[in-house]
Motif scaffolding. Structure first.
Motif, mmCIF file in Angstrom:
data_model
loop_
_atom_site.group_PDB
_atom_site.id
_atom_site.type_symbol
_atom_site.label_atom_id
_atom_site.label_comp_id
_atom_site.label_asym_id
_atom_site.label_seq_id
_atom_site.Cartn_x
_atom_site.Cartn_y
_atom_site.Cartn_z
ATOM 1 N N GLY A 1 4.995 10.291 -9.269
ATOM 2 C CA GLY A 1 4.555 10.397 -10.656
ATOM 3 C C GLY A 1 4.501 9.073 -11.388
ATOM 4 O O GLY A 1 4.439 9.042 -12.619
ATOM 5 N N ARG A 2 4.522 7.971 -10.637
ATOM 6 C CA ARG A 2 4.404 6.639 -11.251
ATOM 7 C C ARG A 2 3.051 6.077 -10.854
ATOM 8 O O ARG A 2 2.801 5.880 -9.661
ATOM 9 N N TYR A 3 2.224 5.791 -11.852
ATOM 10 C CA TYR A 3 0.837 5.446 -11.550
ATOM 11 C C TYR A 3 0.493 3.998 -11.887
ATOM 12 O O TYR A 3 -0.654 3.671 -12.136
ATOM 13 N N ASP A 4 1.513 3.126 -11.884
ATOM 14 C CA ASP A 4 1.307 1.744 -12.314
ATOM 15 C C ASP A 4 0.614 0.861 -11.285
ATOM 16 O O ASP A 4 0.225 -0.252 -11.601
ATOM 17 N N PHE A 5 0.508 1.341 -10.044
ATOM 18 C CA PHE A 5 -0.107 0.526 -9.005
ATOM 19 C C PHE A 5 -1.180 1.322 -8.264
ATOM 20 O O PHE A 5 -1.035 2.519 -8.045
ATOM 21 N N VAL A 6 -2.247 0.623 -7.886
ATOM 22 C CA VAL A 6 -3.279 1.248 -7.070
ATOM 23 C C VAL A 6 -2.906 1.061 -5.595
ATOM 24 O O VAL A 6 -2.607 -0.059 -5.178
ATOM 25 N N PRO A 7 -2.888 2.143 -4.824
ATOM 26 C CA PRO A 7 -2.663 1.989 -3.384
ATOM 27 C C PRO A 7 -3.922 1.440 -2.720
ATOM 28 O O PRO A 7 -4.875 2.182 -2.487
ATOM 29 N N VAL A 8 -3.920 0.154 -2.469
ATOM 30 C CA VAL A 8 -5.126 -0.502 -1.984
ATOM 31 C C VAL A 8 -5.234 -0.401 -0.468
ATOM 32 O O VAL A 8 -4.418 -0.957 0.254
ATOM 33 N N ASP A 9 -6.237 0.312 -0.027
ATOM 34 C CA ASP A 9 -6.529 0.400 1.407
ATOM 35 C C ASP A 9 -7.982 -0.031 1.619
ATOM 36 O O ASP A 9 -8.637 -0.509 0.705
ATOM 37 N N SER A 10 -8.469 0.139 2.823
ATOM 38 C CA SER A 10 -9.825 -0.322 3.133
ATOM 39 C C SER A 10 -10.870 0.419 2.290
ATOM 40 O O SER A 10 -11.875 -0.150 1.893
ATOM 41 N N TRP A 11 -10.589 1.680 2.011
ATOM 42 C CA TRP A 11 -11.493 2.481 1.174
ATOM 43 C C TRP A 11 -11.562 1.912 -0.240
ATOM 44 O O TRP A 11 -12.642 1.742 -0.799
ATOM 45 N N TYR B 1 0.824 -1.211 0.000
ATOM 46 C CA TYR B 1 0.000 0.000 0.000
ATOM 47 C C TYR B 1 0.857 1.260 0.000
ATOM 48 O O TYR B 1 0.684 2.155 -0.829
ATOM 49 N N ALA B 2 1.785 1.318 0.962
ATOM 50 C CA ALA B 2 2.618 2.521 1.109
ATOM 51 C C ALA B 2 3.491 2.727 -0.124
ATOM 52 O O ALA B 2 3.665 3.860 -0.585
ATOM 53 N N ALA B 3 4.025 1.638 -0.684
ATOM 54 C CA ALA B 3 4.865 1.763 -1.872
ATOM 55 C C ALA B 3 4.062 2.328 -3.039
ATOM 56 O O ALA B 3 4.531 3.215 -3.763
ATOM 57 N N ALA B 4 2.833 1.827 -3.209
ATOM 58 C CA ALA B 4 1.984 2.321 -4.293
ATOM 59 C C ALA B 4 1.648 3.796 -4.094
ATOM 60 O O ALA B 4 1.639 4.581 -5.046
ATOM 61 N N SER B 5 1.377 4.180 -2.857
ATOM 62 C CA SER B 5 1.094 5.588 -2.553
ATOM 63 C C SER B 5 2.282 6.464 -2.893
ATOM 64 O O SER B 5 2.136 7.530 -3.498
ATOM 65 N N LEU B 6 3.455 6.021 -2.494
ATOM 66 C CA LEU B 6 4.663 6.813 -2.729
ATOM 67 C C LEU B 6 4.996 6.862 -4.217
ATOM 68 O O LEU B 6 5.461 7.881 -4.725
ATOM 69 N N LEU B 7 4.741 5.757 -4.922
ATOM 70 C CA LEU B 7 4.960 5.774 -6.377
ATOM 71 C C LEU B 7 4.060 6.824 -7.018
ATOM 72 O O LEU B 7 4.473 7.535 -7.936
ATOM 73 N N MET B 8 2.834 6.934 -6.535
ATOM 74 C CA MET B 8 1.921 7.961 -7.055
ATOM 75 C C MET B 8 2.518 9.347 -6.849
ATOM 76 O O MET B 8 2.490 10.200 -7.746
ATOM 77 N N LEU B 9 3.049 9.571 -5.649
ATOM 78 C CA LEU B 9 3.638 10.877 -5.352
ATOM 79 C C LEU B 9 4.871 11.127 -6.215
ATOM 80 O O LEU B 9 5.240 12.272 -6.457
#
Length: 290
Positions: free
Chosen positions: A239-249, A229-237
DNA sequence: TTCCAGGGGTAGA
DNA sequence: TCTACCCATGGA
């Protein structure tokens, strides 16, 4: 009083960047929506602590700093604001794709798509670790006490502080960080701060666009406290959008949208946005769930 | 009171 | 690789 005008790649909206996610609710950011002012306390590398006041201005933003700055300090302010607001971000390839998707077709017109980030990656990594397995109110509490407890204070307004430098956190001991309210996350934050402060880990180097996304993700995952989750979030920050940061939401929304409310796992969430390829994370982030 | 959050580390299969 | 269990803490 220093005033700097910075252009942004159109379309641009300061409000949309500020409200792109919860970061703006965490110090040292402050967002005054009524007057469109994004404020942030920043400690410059010279040691000077200043308040950056950012407003939308013609085709970009205007940055105000009350203090006199050296030329190098002014350049540092420019670079940091540019990074935080992703001023030169060009999302036109993504916008073209969104035109055929009713849930995203409004993004270009609204100038949505940029994501607010902190001036240095260390701050974003710490904040991301402090979002894991805790409600948002808990994240706000932890970040606020970390900033208030260890951050450099703004001379004219000592109740406000910059985000603590890695060197400052590295000086603390685990018990002190637990006392600040970080709980079991304290050793993760401490280990990260010490490795960055010692030079053993170069987080700023991860901003390089030369690093392939998969390698970047692997490097982020070597940080204790950073998982999928955290890795995907940080990748988004980054500018890499290849993964969805999956959380409970994310699981709740995907379940409701495509699985009739049946429980879903991470794989189902990733699969739901698979068609968006390199824009997967961004499509998820700005998806209109209605 | 129990459950769980904007999950992740670790041990043991 | 997958699973079970643990982790601090405060809302709900």
């Amino acid at each position: 009083m220093l005033e700097i005008s910075l252009p942004a790649h159109p379309p641009f909206s300061l409000a949309e960047v500020a409200e792109s996610h919860g970061w703006v609710q965490l110090p040292p950011f402050e967002w005054h929506a009524d007057i469109g002012l994004l404020s942030r306390v920043e400690r410059l590398s010279s040691g000077q602590v200043v308040e950056l006041r950012v407003c939308e201005h013609s085709d970009g933003v205007q940055v105000e700093v009350a203090d006199e700055l050296l030329q190098a300090e002014e350049q540092e302010v420019v670079d940091k604001v540019d990074w935080m607001l992703q001023l030169d971000q060009d999302l036109s390839p993504f916008y073209i794709l969104t035109r055929d998707e009713p849930r995203l077709a409004h993004l270009e017109q609204a100038a949505k798509g940029r994501i607010l980030r902190s001036s240095i990656l260390f701050e974003d990594v710490v904040k991301t670790i402090l979002t894991t397995n805790v409600q948002w109110s808990g994240t706000i509490r932890m970040v606020a006490s970390l900033v208030d407890g260890l951050g450099s204070r703004l001379p004219d307004e000592p109740s406000r502080s910059a985000f603590p430098r890695p060197e400052r956190i590295a000086e603390a001991d685990e018990a002190a960080l637990r006392e600040v309210g970080l709980g079991y996350r304290a050793p993760y934050v401490l280990e990260l701060a010490r490795s960055v402060a010692s030079g053993a880990r170069d987080l700023e180097g991860l901003k390089s666009t030369d690093i392939p996304t998969d390698e970047l993700r692997q490097r982020l995952l070597t940080i204790k406290g950073v998982g999928d989750y955290a890795a995907a979030s940080l990748l988004m920050l980054l500018g890499r959008y290849d993964f969805v940061p999956v959380d409970s939401w994310a699981r709740t929304m995907v379940s409701r949208e495509w699985y009739h409310g049946e429980p879903v796992g991470d794989a189902e969430v990733q699969a739901a946005f698979e068609d968006w390829g390199a824009w997967k994370g961004l499509a998820y982030w700005f998806w209109d769930w209605r």
